[in-house]
Design a protein around this motif. Structure first.
Motif, PDB file in Angstrom:
ATOM      1  N   ILE A  49       0.806  -6.994 -20.107  1.00 42.06           N
ATOM      2  CA  ILE A  49       0.482  -6.915 -18.546  1.00 42.06           C
ATOM      3  C   ILE A  49       0.469  -7.786 -17.762  1.00 42.06           C
ATOM      4  N   MET A  50       1.275  -7.756 -16.542  1.00 39.85           N
ATOM      5  CA  MET A  50       1.663  -9.001 -15.740  1.00 39.85           C
ATOM      6  C   MET A  50       0.238  -9.196 -14.921  1.00 39.85           C
ATOM      7  N   HIS A  51       0.259 -10.432 -14.332  1.00 40.20           N
ATOM      8  CA  HIS A  51      -0.819 -10.843 -13.495  1.00 40.20           C
ATOM      9  C   HIS A  51      -0.310 -10.949 -12.148  1.00 40.20           C
ATOM     10  N   PRO A  52      -0.984 -10.753 -11.026  1.00 40.90           N
ATOM     11  CA  PRO A  52      -2.167  -9.808 -11.270  1.00 40.90           C
ATOM     12  C   PRO A  52      -1.658  -8.329 -11.663  1.00 40.90           C
ATOM     13  N   SER A  53      -2.748  -7.603 -12.439  1.00 43.78           N
ATOM     14  CA  SER A  53      -2.283  -6.435 -12.999  1.00 43.78           C
ATOM     15  C   SER A  53      -2.167  -5.198 -11.863  1.00 43.78           C
ATOM     16  N   GLU A  54      -1.731  -4.013 -12.496  1.00 46.80           N
ATOM     17  CA  GLU A  54      -1.297  -3.159 -11.707  1.00 46.80           C
ATOM     18  C   GLU A  54      -2.698  -2.541 -11.107  1.00 46.80           C
ATOM     19  N   ASP A  55      -3.693  -2.458 -11.689  1.00 46.38           N
ATOM     20  CA  ASP A  55      -5.046  -2.258 -11.181  1.00 46.38           C
ATOM     21  C   ASP A  55      -5.254  -3.168  -9.986  1.00 46.38           C
ATOM     22  N   THR A  56      -5.224  -4.217 -10.371  1.00 47.24           N
ATOM     23  CA  THR A  56      -5.526  -5.239  -9.290  1.00 47.24           C
ATOM     24  C   THR A  56      -4.803  -5.088  -7.774  1.00 47.24           C
ATOM     25  N   ARG A  57      -3.319  -5.008  -8.149  1.00 46.64           N
ATOM     26  CA  ARG A  57      -2.358  -4.761  -7.246  1.00 46.64           C
ATOM     27  C   ARG A  57      -2.795  -3.474  -6.398  1.00 46.64           C
ATOM     28  N   LEU A  58      -3.085  -2.278  -7.108  1.00 47.30           N
ATOM     29  CA  LEU A  58      -3.357  -0.886  -6.599  1.00 47.30           C
ATOM     30  C   LEU A  58      -4.610  -1.071  -5.612  1.00 47.30           C
ATOM     31  N   HIS A  59      -5.768  -1.810  -6.150  1.00 49.94           N
ATOM     32  CA  HIS A  59      -6.902  -1.888  -5.145  1.00 49.94           C
ATOM     33  C   HIS A  59      -6.623  -2.801  -3.955  1.00 49.94           C
ATOM     34  N   TRP A  60      -5.798  -3.828  -3.999  1.00 54.62           N
ATOM     35  CA  TRP A  60      -5.457  -4.464  -2.843  1.00 54.62           C
ATOM     36  C   TRP A  60      -4.347  -3.701  -1.941  1.00 54.62           C
ATOM     37  N   THR A  61      -3.454  -3.203  -2.530  1.00 54.17           N
ATOM     38  CA  THR A  61      -2.608  -2.503  -1.610  1.00 54.17           C
ATOM     39  C   THR A  61      -3.175  -1.094  -1.027  1.00 54.17           C
ATOM     40  N   ARG A  62      -4.346  -0.576  -1.482  1.00 52.90           N
ATOM     41  CA  ARG A  62      -5.302   0.350  -0.789  1.00 52.90           C
ATOM     42  C   ARG A  62      -5.705  -0.262   0.552  1.00 52.90           C
ATOM     43  N   GLU A  63      -6.211  -1.513   0.081  1.00 49.53           N
ATOM     44  CA  GLU A  63      -6.893  -2.250   1.222  1.00 49.53           C
ATOM     45  C   GLU A  63      -5.990  -2.335   2.290  1.00 49.53           C
ATOM     46  N   TYR A  64      -4.976  -3.002   2.123  1.00 49.44           N
ATOM     47  CA  TYR A  64      -3.558  -3.287   3.061  1.00 49.44           C
ATOM     48  C   TYR A  64      -3.366  -1.968   3.950  1.00 49.44           C
ATOM     49  N   LEU A  65      -3.398  -0.998   3.061  1.00 49.05           N
ATOM     50  CA  LEU A  65      -2.933   0.334   3.818  1.00 49.05           C
ATOM     51  C   LEU A  65      -4.007   0.672   4.885  1.00 49.05           C
ATOM     52  N   GLU A  66      -5.133   0.616   4.585  1.00 47.28           N
ATOM     53  CA  GLU A  66      -6.260   0.914   5.744  1.00 47.28           C
ATOM     54  C   GLU A  66      -6.164   0.055   6.527  1.00 47.28           C
ATOM     55  N   ARG A  67      -5.884  -1.286   6.412  1.00 46.79           N
ATOM     56  CA  ARG A  67      -5.541  -2.233   7.624  1.00 46.79           C
ATOM     57  C   ARG A  67      -4.384  -1.655   8.125  1.00 46.79           C
ATOM     58  N   ALA A  68      -3.299  -1.371   7.674  1.00 51.81           N
ATOM     59  CA  ALA A  68      -2.167  -1.157   8.306  1.00 51.81           C
ATOM     60  C   ALA A  68      -2.592   0.204   9.309  1.00 51.81           C
ATOM     61  N   LYS A  69      -3.349   1.015   8.858  1.00 50.98           N
ATOM     62  CA  LYS A  69      -3.551   2.456   9.612  1.00 50.98           C
ATOM     63  C   LYS A  69      -4.373   2.132  10.651  1.00 50.98           C
ATOM     64  N   GLN A  70      -5.137   1.011  10.665  1.00 49.83           N
ATOM     65  CA  GLN A  70      -6.173   0.553  11.836  1.00 49.83           C
ATOM     66  C   GLN A  70      -5.152  -0.190  12.941  1.00 49.83           C
ATOM     67  N   ALA A  71      -4.285  -1.037  12.426  1.00 42.61           N
ATOM     68  CA  ALA A  71      -3.191  -1.485  13.417  1.00 42.61           C
ATOM     69  C   ALA A  71      -2.316  -0.771  13.868  1.00 42.61           C
ATOM     70  N   TYR A  72      -2.049   0.486  13.338  1.00 39.52           N
ATOM     71  CA  TYR A  72      -0.989   1.447  13.777  1.00 39.52           C
ATOM     72  C   TYR A  72      -1.998   1.955  15.012  1.00 39.52           C
ATOM     73  N   ALA A  73      -3.261   2.473  14.727  1.00 46.24           N
ATOM     74  CA  ALA A  73      -3.963   3.050  15.892  1.00 46.24           C
ATOM     75  C   ALA A  73      -4.117   1.982  17.170  1.00 46.24           C
ATOM     76  N   GLU A  74      -4.164   0.845  16.634  1.00 50.27           N
ATOM     77  CA  GLU A  74      -4.405  -0.310  17.887  1.00 50.27           C
ATOM     78  C   GLU A  74      -2.996  -0.584  18.446  1.00 50.27           C
ATOM     79  N   ALA A  75      -1.817  -0.082  17.998  1.00 51.11           N
ATOM     80  CA  ALA A  75      -0.633  -0.161  18.528  1.00 51.11           C
ATOM     81  C   ALA A  75      -0.336   0.923  19.525  1.00 51.11           C
ATOM     82  N   GLY A  76      -1.585   1.987  19.340  1.00 48.57           N
ATOM     83  CA  GLY A  76      -1.049   3.375  20.076  1.00 48.57           C
ATOM     84  C   GLY A  76      -0.707   4.294  19.285  1.00 48.57           C
TER      85      GLY A  76
END
Length: 226
Positions: A49-76
């Motif tokens: 298994i590569m590092h960071p692991s898929e599990d770690t990458r999944l966790h942080w990609t979820r966080e990025y998605l939530e931040r992106a949704k927030q940025a999308y709302a901020e952009a109108g």
């Protein structure tokens, strides 16, 4: 090494139009799907298994998605939930109304063991195998203390079960397995919500081991039951 959600925003989203941010959102959702498919493959774990692991990458990609949704709302932008996101939102919105959880797994020869959690009055758990019923102590492994109703439900929420497929099968990956292990999970509700049922045949969600740990189940115990 994964960057923080704010670091992701600064590097990939800051100053972008809502259309550009939506493109990033689609890419993040595709990456989440890819990571889950990788972890659910029958071949997962057979190679290093590569590092960071898929599990770690999944966790942080979820966080990025939530931040992106927030940025999308901020952009109108006005974000519209996908069918999967609507299903997730429905599961999460009704999680406090879960009355009973029944998790069963096993095979034809060894029988099916059921783990039952009742939540109508605190937290009561027990196991059933054939006609035998035994009380079950649910332990929070991280905190090394018994679960309460609140801590158990919080741990359940962290598993994103609303994202799980309704059925898991190796046929999705081009495999056919005879016999083996079948499992079924059912949530019953106190507010009139229809029961949610999920099942699998020798195939499992990406975080199935974490789910089993809520019931004190590990792979060694599964092997003994089979």
């Amino acid at each position: 090494m994964m960057i923080s959600p704010e670091g992701y925003y600064e590097e990939h989203l800051k100053g972008k139009t809502k259309e550009q941010i939506m493109t990033a959102i689609r890419g993040l959702k595709q990456e989440i799907g890819h990571l889950k498919n990788t972890m659910e493959s029958p071949d997962y774990g057979k190679e290093l298994i590569m590092h960071p692991s898929e599990d770690t990458r999944l966790h942080w990609t979820r966080e990025y998605l939530e931040r992106a949704k927030q940025a999308y709302a901020e952009a109108g932008g006005t974000y519209t939930l996908s069918k999967l996101e609507e299903k997730v939102a429905d599961f999460d919105a009704n999680i406090d109304a879960i009355l009973k959880i029944t998790f069963s797994f096993g095979g034809f020869f060894g029988g099916y063991r059921s783990y039952v959690v009742e939540l109508s009055d605190g937290l009561k758990a027990y196991t059933k195998l054939w006609e035998d019923e035994e009380p079950l102590a649910l332990m929070d492994v991280d905190k090394e203390e018994p679960f309460t109703r609140d801590t158990f439900m919080a741990a359940l929420m962290d598993l994103h079960i609303g994202e799980w497929r309704r059925r898991y099968s190796t046929q999705r990956f081009g495999y056919t397995v005879c016999d083996g292990t079948q499992w079924e999970l059912e949530f019953e509700y106190s507010n009139g919500h229809k029961p949610v049922r999920i099942d699998g045949d020798n195939s499992y969600p990406y975080n199935f081991n974490k789910f089993q740990m809520l019931f004190g189940i590990d792979e060694t115990e599964e092997d003994e039951d089979e």
